[in-house]
Design a protein around this motif. Structure first.
Motif, PDB file in Angstrom:
ATOM      1  N   UNK A   2       0.615  -1.095   0.064  1.00 21.66           N
ATOM      2  CA  UNK A   2      -0.114   0.156  -0.033  1.00 21.66           C
ATOM      3  C   UNK A   2       0.813   1.286   0.587  1.00 21.66           C
ATOM      4  N   UNK A   3       0.202   2.406  -0.774  1.00 22.34           N
ATOM      5  CA  UNK A   3       1.648   3.087  -0.862  1.00 22.34           C
ATOM      6  C   UNK A   3       0.701   4.639  -0.598  1.00 22.34           C
ATOM      7  N   UNK A   4       0.929   5.526   0.083  1.00 20.74           N
ATOM      8  CA  UNK A   4       0.234   7.195  -0.330  1.00 20.74           C
ATOM      9  C   UNK A   4       1.727   7.738  -0.112  1.00 20.74           C
ATOM     10  N   UNK A   5       0.614   9.082  -0.352  1.00 18.41           N
ATOM     11  CA  UNK A   5       1.416  10.215  -1.094  1.00 18.41           C
ATOM     12  C   UNK A   5       0.407  11.815  -0.566  1.00 18.41           C
ATOM     13  N   UNK A   6       1.663  12.044   0.656  1.00 18.14           N
ATOM     14  CA  UNK A   6       2.230  13.211   1.275  1.00 18.14           C
ATOM     15  C   UNK A   6       3.031  14.422   0.506  1.00 18.14           C
ATOM     16  N   UNK A   7       1.750  15.934   0.491  1.00 17.60           N
ATOM     17  CA  UNK A   7       1.647  16.464  -0.372  1.00 17.60           C
ATOM     18  C   UNK A   7       1.616  17.803   0.721  1.00 17.60           C
ATOM     19  N   UNK A   8       2.133  18.460   0.117  1.00 18.54           N
ATOM     20  CA  UNK A   8       2.078  20.962   0.066  1.00 18.54           C
ATOM     21  C   UNK A   8       1.481  20.973  -0.729  1.00 18.54           C
ATOM     22  N   UNK A   9       0.144  21.575  -0.542  1.00 16.55           N
ATOM     23  CA  UNK A   9      -0.089  22.030  -1.782  1.00 16.55           C
ATOM     24  C   UNK A   9      -0.193  23.784  -2.107  1.00 16.55           C
ATOM     25  N   UNK A  10       0.613  24.868  -2.425  1.00 21.78           N
ATOM     26  CA  UNK A  10       0.417  25.907  -2.465  1.00 21.78           C
ATOM     27  C   UNK A  10      -0.369  26.058  -4.127  1.00 21.78           C
ATOM     28  N   UNK A  11      -0.802  27.189  -4.719  1.00 29.47           N
ATOM     29  CA  UNK A  11      -0.886  28.201  -5.569  1.00 29.47           C
ATOM     30  C   UNK A  11      -0.522  28.768  -6.428  1.00 29.47           C
ATOM     31  N   UNK A  46       4.572  21.273  -3.443  1.00 34.32           N
ATOM     32  CA  UNK A  46       5.699  21.966  -2.917  1.00 34.32           C
ATOM     33  C   UNK A  46       5.843  20.953  -1.620  1.00 34.32           C
ATOM     34  N   UNK A  47       6.385  19.846  -1.566  1.00 32.70           N
ATOM     35  CA  UNK A  47       6.132  19.132  -2.484  1.00 32.70           C
ATOM     36  C   UNK A  47       5.379  17.793  -1.867  1.00 32.70           C
ATOM     37  N   UNK A  48       5.832  16.775  -3.519  1.00 33.78           N
ATOM     38  CA  UNK A  48       4.913  15.136  -2.646  1.00 33.78           C
ATOM     39  C   UNK A  48       5.524  15.016  -2.587  1.00 33.78           C
ATOM     40  N   UNK A  49       5.665  13.307  -2.075  1.00 34.36           N
ATOM     41  CA  UNK A  49       6.228  12.178  -1.751  1.00 34.36           C
ATOM     42  C   UNK A  49       5.147  11.574  -1.983  1.00 34.36           C
ATOM     43  N   UNK A  50       6.119   9.834  -2.541  1.00 28.99           N
ATOM     44  CA  UNK A  50       4.821   8.786  -2.067  1.00 28.99           C
ATOM     45  C   UNK A  50       5.515   7.949  -1.478  1.00 28.99           C
ATOM     46  N   UNK A  51       4.708   7.272  -0.433  1.00 33.48           N
ATOM     47  CA  UNK A  51       5.604   6.715   0.363  1.00 33.48           C
ATOM     48  C   UNK A  51       5.114   5.131   0.082  1.00 33.48           C
ATOM     49  N   UNK A  52       5.884   3.987  -0.362  1.00 30.29           N
ATOM     50  CA  UNK A  52       5.297   2.014   0.358  1.00 30.29           C
ATOM     51  C   UNK A  52       5.210   2.012   1.885  1.00 30.29           C
ATOM     52  N   UNK A  89       9.550   6.541  -2.609  1.00 27.96           N
ATOM     53  CA  UNK A  89       9.367   5.765  -4.367  1.00 27.96           C
ATOM     54  C   UNK A  89       9.011   7.052  -4.771  1.00 27.96           C
ATOM     55  N   UNK A  90       9.268   8.566  -4.975  1.00 26.48           N
ATOM     56  CA  UNK A  90       8.164   9.442  -5.643  1.00 26.48           C
ATOM     57  C   UNK A  90       8.758  10.599  -4.945  1.00 26.48           C
ATOM     58  N   UNK A  91       8.731  11.638  -5.982  1.00 27.29           N
ATOM     59  CA  UNK A  91       9.064  13.068  -5.106  1.00 27.29           C
ATOM     60  C   UNK A  91       8.958  13.822  -6.337  1.00 27.29           C
ATOM     61  N   UNK A  92       8.290  15.228  -5.896  1.00 28.11           N
ATOM     62  CA  UNK A  92       7.522  16.094  -7.226  1.00 28.11           C
ATOM     63  C   UNK A  92       7.793  17.303  -6.670  1.00 28.11           C
ATOM     64  N   UNK A  93       7.973  18.240  -6.781  1.00 29.23           N
ATOM     65  CA  UNK A  93       8.003  19.687  -6.386  1.00 29.23           C
ATOM     66  C   UNK A  93       7.935  20.402  -7.573  1.00 29.23           C
ATOM     67  N   UNK A  94       6.646  20.804  -7.947  1.00 33.56           N
ATOM     68  CA  UNK A  94       5.990  21.584  -9.187  1.00 33.56           C
ATOM     69  C   UNK A  94       6.760  23.085  -9.707  1.00 33.56           C
ATOM     70  N   UNK A  95       7.091  23.958  -8.325  1.00 33.69           N
ATOM     71  CA  UNK A  95       7.558  25.443  -8.828  1.00 33.69           C
ATOM     72  C   UNK A  95       9.590  25.454  -9.298  1.00 33.69           C
TER      73      UNK A  95
END
Length: 139
Positions: free
Chosen positions: A44-53, A61-67, A81-87
């Motif tokens: 099972x996996x989770x997305x953990x994210x701070x959202x800005x606009x 800002x950022x998003x990380x996914x974890x098992x 297993x995943x990292x993203x920062x749209x800014x």
């Protein structure tokens, strides 16, 4: 990511429909949600994210996914297993299934683990666990 595990416990544990949004001004809201797909090891996996606009668009800002790992006789932990920062236009997979094969980029995975430790400390110091209320549970 002990702070995230503590928040999961406060929310009643992991479930496939999990969606939490924790408001904690002046910080960006923290969103924790179960992903529809399992992680690269089938867990099972989770997305953990701070959202800005920005210009009306939601920005991670950022998003990380974890098992979610539950070792026999051990304490649960989150394995990134995943990292993203749209800014800054960064998207990275440190572990994934590619063309039917498990691929792990070990140096990048270590970077993700180190970032997760720093982010976890910041979430704890910023008081996200204390800001949690039942109103954060959206599922």
């Amino acid at each position: 990511m002990q702070t995230i595990l503590d928040l999961l416990k406060l929310a009643g544990g992991f479930r496939p429909t999990l969606y939490l949004k924790i408001e904690n001004p002046p910080y960006l809201a923290l969103v924790i949600e179960a992903t529809p797909e399992p992680g690269p090891m089938g867990l099972p996996a989770l997305s953990v994210t701070h959202y800005g606009e920005q210009n009306g668009d939601l920005m991670r800002d950022p998003e990380m996914c974890f098992e979610i790992c539950l070792p026999f006789g051990g304490m649960p932990y989150l394995d990134p297993f995943y990292y993203r920062n749209d800014y800054v236009a960064v998207e990275q997979w440190s572990r994934r299934i590619w063309s039917g094969h498990y691929v792990a980029l070990l140096d990048l995975h270590k970077q993700h683990e180190r970032f997760a430790v720093v982010w976890d400390r910041n979430l704890r110091l910023q008081g996200f666990a204390e800001a949690f209320t039942d109103a954060a549970i959206r599922s």
